[in-house]
Design a protein around this motif. Structure first.
Motif, PDB file in Angstrom:
ATOM      1  N   PHE A  85      -0.283 -12.930 -16.030  1.00 25.63           N
ATOM      2  CA  PHE A  85      -0.565 -14.124 -16.824  1.00 25.63           C
ATOM      3  C   PHE A  85      -1.250 -13.676 -18.096  1.00 25.63           C
ATOM      4  O   PHE A  85      -2.253 -12.979 -18.032  1.00 25.63           O
ATOM      5  N   LEU A  86      -0.711 -14.047 -19.229  1.00 24.94           N
ATOM      6  CA  LEU A  86      -1.328 -13.665 -20.496  1.00 24.94           C
ATOM      7  C   LEU A  86      -1.795 -14.920 -21.227  1.00 24.94           C
ATOM      8  O   LEU A  86      -0.978 -15.672 -21.747  1.00 24.94           O
ATOM      9  N   ASN A  87      -3.095 -15.144 -21.215  1.00 24.83           N
ATOM     10  CA  ASN A  87      -3.688 -16.295 -21.915  1.00 24.83           C
ATOM     11  C   ASN A  87      -2.968 -17.610 -21.634  1.00 24.83           C
ATOM     12  O   ASN A  87      -2.662 -18.359 -22.551  1.00 24.83           O
ATOM     13  N   VAL A  88      -2.732 -17.835 -20.373  1.00 27.52           N
ATOM     14  CA  VAL A  88      -1.958 -19.031 -20.015  1.00 27.52           C
ATOM     15  C   VAL A  88      -2.863 -20.264 -19.940  1.00 27.52           C
ATOM     16  O   VAL A  88      -3.888 -20.249 -19.261  1.00 27.52           O
ATOM     17  N   SER A  89      -2.472 -21.307 -20.659  1.00 27.24           N
ATOM     18  CA  SER A  89      -3.179 -22.586 -20.570  1.00 27.24           C
ATOM     19  C   SER A  89      -2.184 -23.661 -20.168  1.00 27.24           C
ATOM     20  O   SER A  89      -0.996 -23.558 -20.469  1.00 27.24           O
ATOM     21  N   LYS A  90      -2.692 -24.671 -19.479  1.00 23.64           N
ATOM     22  CA  LYS A  90      -1.832 -25.812 -19.137  1.00 23.64           C
ATOM     23  C   LYS A  90      -2.592 -27.110 -19.375  1.00 23.64           C
ATOM     24  O   LYS A  90      -3.695 -27.291 -18.879  1.00 23.64           O
ATOM     25  N   TYR A  91      -1.984 -27.952 -20.148  1.00 24.46           N
ATOM     26  CA  TYR A  91      -2.573 -29.268 -20.409  1.00 24.46           C
ATOM     27  C   TYR A  91      -1.833 -30.334 -19.602  1.00 24.46           C
ATOM     28  O   TYR A  91      -0.612 -30.296 -19.478  1.00 24.46           O
ATOM     29  N   GLU A 119       0.557 -23.026 -23.163  1.00 29.62           N
ATOM     30  CA  GLU A 119       0.329 -21.887 -24.063  1.00 29.62           C
ATOM     31  C   GLU A 119       0.369 -20.626 -23.226  1.00 29.62           C
ATOM     32  O   GLU A 119       0.132 -20.664 -22.029  1.00 29.62           O
ATOM     33  N   GLY A 120       0.598 -19.507 -23.891  1.00 25.60           N
ATOM     34  CA  GLY A 120       0.572 -18.233 -23.198  1.00 25.60           C
ATOM     35  C   GLY A 120       1.899 -17.881 -22.567  1.00 25.60           C
ATOM     36  O   GLY A 120       2.897 -18.569 -22.766  1.00 25.60           O
ATOM     37  N   GLN A 121       1.864 -16.792 -21.788  1.00 24.87           N
ATOM     38  CA  GLN A 121       3.111 -16.239 -21.284  1.00 24.87           C
ATOM     39  C   GLN A 121       2.919 -15.731 -19.869  1.00 24.87           C
ATOM     40  O   GLN A 121       1.850 -15.223 -19.527  1.00 24.87           O
TER      41      GLN A 121
END
Ligand SMILES: Nc1ncnc2c1ncn2[C@@H]1O[C@H](COP(=O)(O)OP(=O)(O)O)[C@@H](O)[C@H]1O
Ligand SMILES: [Mg+2]
Lengths: 300, 588
Positions: A4-10, A55-57
């Motif tokens: 997980f690379l800088n993963v965000s979830k809204y 966001e992120g990957q």
């Protein structure tokens, strides 16, 4: 390897996951622990491609999940938080349907179904409608559904939640047997479960990863001192003096026939064995305490 | 992959109890609806729309110039007609004065002529200034046609080979307003129901063709119309089934495992859409073959427009299913959609029958009738298929786009009702919210459609028990007031209403109802008797409009102030009933 690379979830404006970065090596069992609403399920859904990151990957074996989603989903088995199975079909039909959709070939599917039902102890229920199953049986069937395509990565979301202690224990034992060859991601809010099953634990709170390490390292890092209660035959002044003089030992409490000691390492206790000890009790906090220290006392 | 999913969905559907019940229900409703619908269509075709609301022996005094024969016997059996035996001179006199509502001139030897295969003429004279001329005309017309058909059928059964050719000269008195150039006074229109029979005993080679012609003349327009309703039933049920398939995955949370599959998300949607499609097309085929066998369908090609109709309905319900969080969320919008769609489809086909074919062609159902009548052209086909099909494709595109988004499975998103009420809530003028009134107004529109359906349904049931017009008028008052109150209840559910706001919301609902009802009424009137349309519109707007606003306004107070709810309902309904009775008595 899963990254997980800088993963965000809204969700709307609510940020359920906040810049999560984590690596999961092949063949390890990872525990994800955190209070309710921390974002465990969200993290897991992202990992299974059920949700898409805001966001992120996410990379699996170096490949971008979203660009290779079919290929990656094929090697992931998923047990959702609630065992949501169609009621009408039989256990066998259900497994066959999902097996075929996961691309298991027609000639292998029956053998695989028998194998799995045997493993989870449902082989005599193959031709029963799912509606006749108890909660524990559904959970076991759901687990076999998650494994039908022999995935390399298995994701369990709260596999023992709401089950009786015996079934829970069986499921934990079953997960133990899978450990050798699979990458397992286990999400739970039972600390002992994580401690018992997992190589590494990620503690998550309010969408953020607070800590991610092996159980031992977490304990070492967050539990500075070990605590013991030692029963003594005779309460000798000189012994107490001796203890106080030791640099690494500290007396917390003196009772009528026992002392409570704090130390950084078991080694410091060595010489005490020369004394006459009636009992020995380790009061060192468990992972639970680590958890509480990290996220406050919100875990219910 | 997708074919496996379709197979799975089909299996699930066939195992589903709901599906089995729906199928049985279809059978029952179809059996029930054919006779009911026949009478509706007859009323429609013959302009007797208003017969239903008026009745009583002697309500229609009619003059007859003839000797007694079996036709006059039948007329005298009619409960609403009172016969006055008159000569020609007296007949026209009374017709002009309005004492009789129609004057019938039956040719001498009418009965003998028919028996011996000669053509025979019955003339119906009416005075277009007398409002009762309309029901009188339609009543007489249907009796005469029925008599003619009966006479023909009697002959068919007596002489099993003879199939007489029937030619009906049929001209609506209101289609064009020509005044006959004979010595009759102004405003009196002459209408001829001419019965020509030809003996074709000598020409048996025509036999097949004659049968076809005969059947066609019987069924031309009516048949197509009934068939439509029968076939629409599975189509409408299919919409519910698709929503069920889509929403149950969310509500029972079984869909999460599907989303984890190595399958494109839209395929999940398509698999459900297509499995329902397959079922419905097979059902349609089944019904069409069956109806074809019974001679109710003349051209199986109607499957094409019906399939288009199915696609249209499924793409709408599919979108609802994709958007809704749960059954509750979808219930309101599904009901509204079904009602609107039902009226769109039937409204346009009614227009088609009435003759506005260009407008009506937009509905694929008009094409069904055109195909049944054998009057379709390629151009007509394209024109009636293309709009529906492209609209469906747009909706399907929207559904799949939404289905790909996480929010449409997991949320968060406003429910459809929230969405609608939020929109309405934004309606503010000078920082005062007009949301509740707007909602009530819109619901008032739909209340018209709801109450029409309920009135027909319960009206027909009531007629089995009592013929009293007052019971029916009371029933209609209750149904209409209840339908109109739905809007107030909805508004008060979302906004706390004080008594005067309840009053306003009630008045808004009544206004919405009156506006929509009057538009519909005038629409019919324009087609049936254009002369009166404007007069009727004005009269109805002031009278019925006022009544709807007042009665529902009162009920609005009760809905806002719950302790008066029973009282206000009673007052509102009694008021409405009183108005209905006064209208009937012709006081107004
Ligand atoms: N579909 C959703 N819509 C809105 N908020 C959500 C949704 N799913 C999860 N959340 C929110 O995101 C947070 C994390 O939820 P979740 O991942 O289910 O927590 P956990 O599994 O750790 O209990 C919670 O605050 C929850 O309310
Ligand atoms: Mg969870």
């Amino acid at each position: 390897m899963i990254e997980f690379l800088n993963v965000s979830k809204y969700f709307g404006r609510h940020k359920a996951l906040d810049e999560v970065t984590i690596q999961i090596e092949d063949g390890t069992t990872i525990g994800i622990v955190g209070p309710n609403g921390a974002g465990k399920t969200t993290l897991i859904r992202l990992l299974c491609g059920i949700l898409n990151p805001s966001e992120g990957q996410i990379l699996v074996n170096g490949k971008d999940f979203q660009k290779n989603s079919s290929e990656i989903k094929r090697i992931i088995g998923y047990l959702p938080e609630e065992p949501n199975l169609y009621d009408r079909p039989t256990a066998g039909e259900l497994l066959e349907y999902f097996g075929l959709l996961y691309g298991v070939s027609k000639d292998k599917i029956n053998q695989r179904i028998d194998e799995l039902l045997d493993l989870v102890g449902l082989s005599d229920r193959k031709d029963w409608a799912v509606s006749s199953f108890s909660k524990g049986m559904r959970q076991r069937l759901a687990i076999s559904r998650a494994l039908i395509h022999d995935p390399k990565i298995i994701v369990f979301d709260e596999p023992t939640m709401g089950l009786d202690p015996l079934t829970s224990k069986k499921i934990r034992e079953f997960i133990m047997t899978l450990k050798k060859e699979k990458t397992i991601i286990l999400c739970t809010h039972y600390m002992y479960e994580a401690e018992q099953l997992c190589d590494k634990i990620a503690i998550i709170d309010k969408g953020k990863i607070k800590a991610y390490d092996t159980v031992q390292n977490l304990k070492d890092a967050y539990i500075k001192e070990k605590t013991f209660r030692i029963g003594l035959k005779e309460m000798k002044e000189e012994l107490l003096d001796k203890i106080s003089l030791k640099k690494n030992l500290r007396i917390e409490k003196i009772g009528k026939d026992f002392v409570i000691l704090k130390t950084k390492s078991y080694k410091d206790l060595k010489y005490l064995l020369e004394e006459e000890i009636t009992y020995f009790e380790d009061l060192t906090p468990s992972l639970e305490e680590v958890f509480i220290e990290l996220v406050g006392s919100k875990n219910d | 992959m997708i074919e496996k999913m379709i197979k799975w969905e089909l299996r699930r559907l066939f195992k589903n109890k709901k599906f089995k019940i729906a199928f049985i229900l279809q059978l029952l409703v179809i059996l029930l609806i054919i006779p009911l619908f026949g009478s509706y269509v007859r009323a429609l075709e013959e302009g007797g729309f208003f017969n239903l609301s008026i009745g009583g022996k002697g309500y229609l005094p009619i003059g007859i110039y003839s000797e007694e024969n079996s036709l006059t016997d039948i007329i005298s059996e009619n409960k609403r007609i009172e016969i006055l035996w008159l000569d020609e001179k007296k007949g026209f006199e009374l017709l002009e004065s309005g004492r009789i509502s129609a004057f019938l001139e039956i040719e001498r030897n009418f009965e003998d002529n028919l028996r011996s295969y000669k053509s025979s003429t019955v003339k119906i004279y009416i005075n277009s200034e007398n409002p009762k001329s309309i029901p009188a005309y339609s009543e007489l017309n249907s009796i005469i046609l029925g008599f003619r058909d009966g006479a023909i059928e009697a002959r068919i059964s007596n002489l099993s080979i003879v199939k007489p050719e029937v030619e009906l000269v049929y001209r609506s008195p209101f289609a064009n307003n020509e005044i006959p150039d004979n010595e009759n006074s102004h405003g009196i229109i002459q209408e001829q129901a001419q019965v020509n029979t030809t003996n074709i005993l000598n020409n048996p080679s025509n036999f097949e063709e004659q049968i076809k012609k005969t059947r066609k003349s019987f069924e031309d327009e009516r048949g197509g119309y009934i068939v439509l309703l029968v076939l629409l039933l599975p189509i409408f049920l299919s919409g519910g089934m698709l929503i069920d398939l889509l929403i149950s995955e969310k509500e029972k949370k079984t869909g999460e495992a599907l989303l984890a599959l190595p399958i494109k998300r839209e395929k999940i949607f398509y698999s459900k859409f297509l499995s329902i499609m397959i079922i419905i097309v097979f059902q349609l085929l089944f019904w069409i073959v069956a109806l074809y066998y019974f001679g109710r369908v003349t051209n199986p090609l109607i499957i094409l427009p019906l399939t288009i109709t199915t696609i249209l309905l499924l793409s709408i319900t599919g979108l609802i299913g994709v958007y809704s969080k749960n059954y509750k969320d979808s219930a309101l919008i599904v009901t509204v959609t079904f009602i609107v769609l039902f009226f769109f489809l039937f409204g346009t086909t009614t227009l088609y029958l009435v003759g506005l074919k260009e407008v009506a062609a937009i509905s694929p159902l008009s094409l069904v009738i055109a195909i049944e009548n054998g009057t379709y052209s390629a151009k007509e086909m394209i024109f009636s298929i293309l709009p529906s099909l492209s609209f469906s494709l747009i909706l399907m595109f929207a559904s799949t786009t939404l289905y790909r988004k996480d929010e449409f499975y997991f949320g968060p998103r406003p429910s459809i009702t929230e969405l609608m009420f939020n929109l309405a809530g934004k309606l503010q003028i000078k920082s005062r919210s007009y949301g509740p009134y707007f909602i009530a107004l819109i619901f008032g529109f739909f209340a018209v459609l709801v109450s029409i359906i309920l009135e027909i349904f319960f009206g027909i049931i009531t007629i089995y028990f009592t013929e009293s017009i007052f019971v029916i008028l009371a029933l209609w008052a209750i149904i209409e007031e209840l339908s109109k109150s739905i809007g107030i209840f909805s508004a008060s559910h979302y906004y706390r209403l004080k008594w005067h706001e309840g009053l306003m919301a009630g008045m808004a609902s009544g206004l919405g109802f009156a506006i929509f009802e009057n538009i519909m009424f005038t629409g019919f009137a324009l087609n049936i008797f254009p002369d009166y349309a404007i007069r009727i519109l004005i009269m109805r707007t002031f009278l019925s409009g006022g009544m709807h606003i007042v009665s529902t306004g009162i009920i609005g107070i009760g809905i806002a102030e719950k302790k008066y709810i029973a009282l206000t309902f009673i007052v509102g309904i009694v008021l409405h009933f009183g108005y209905n009775v006064m209208m009937l008595q012709g006081v107004l």
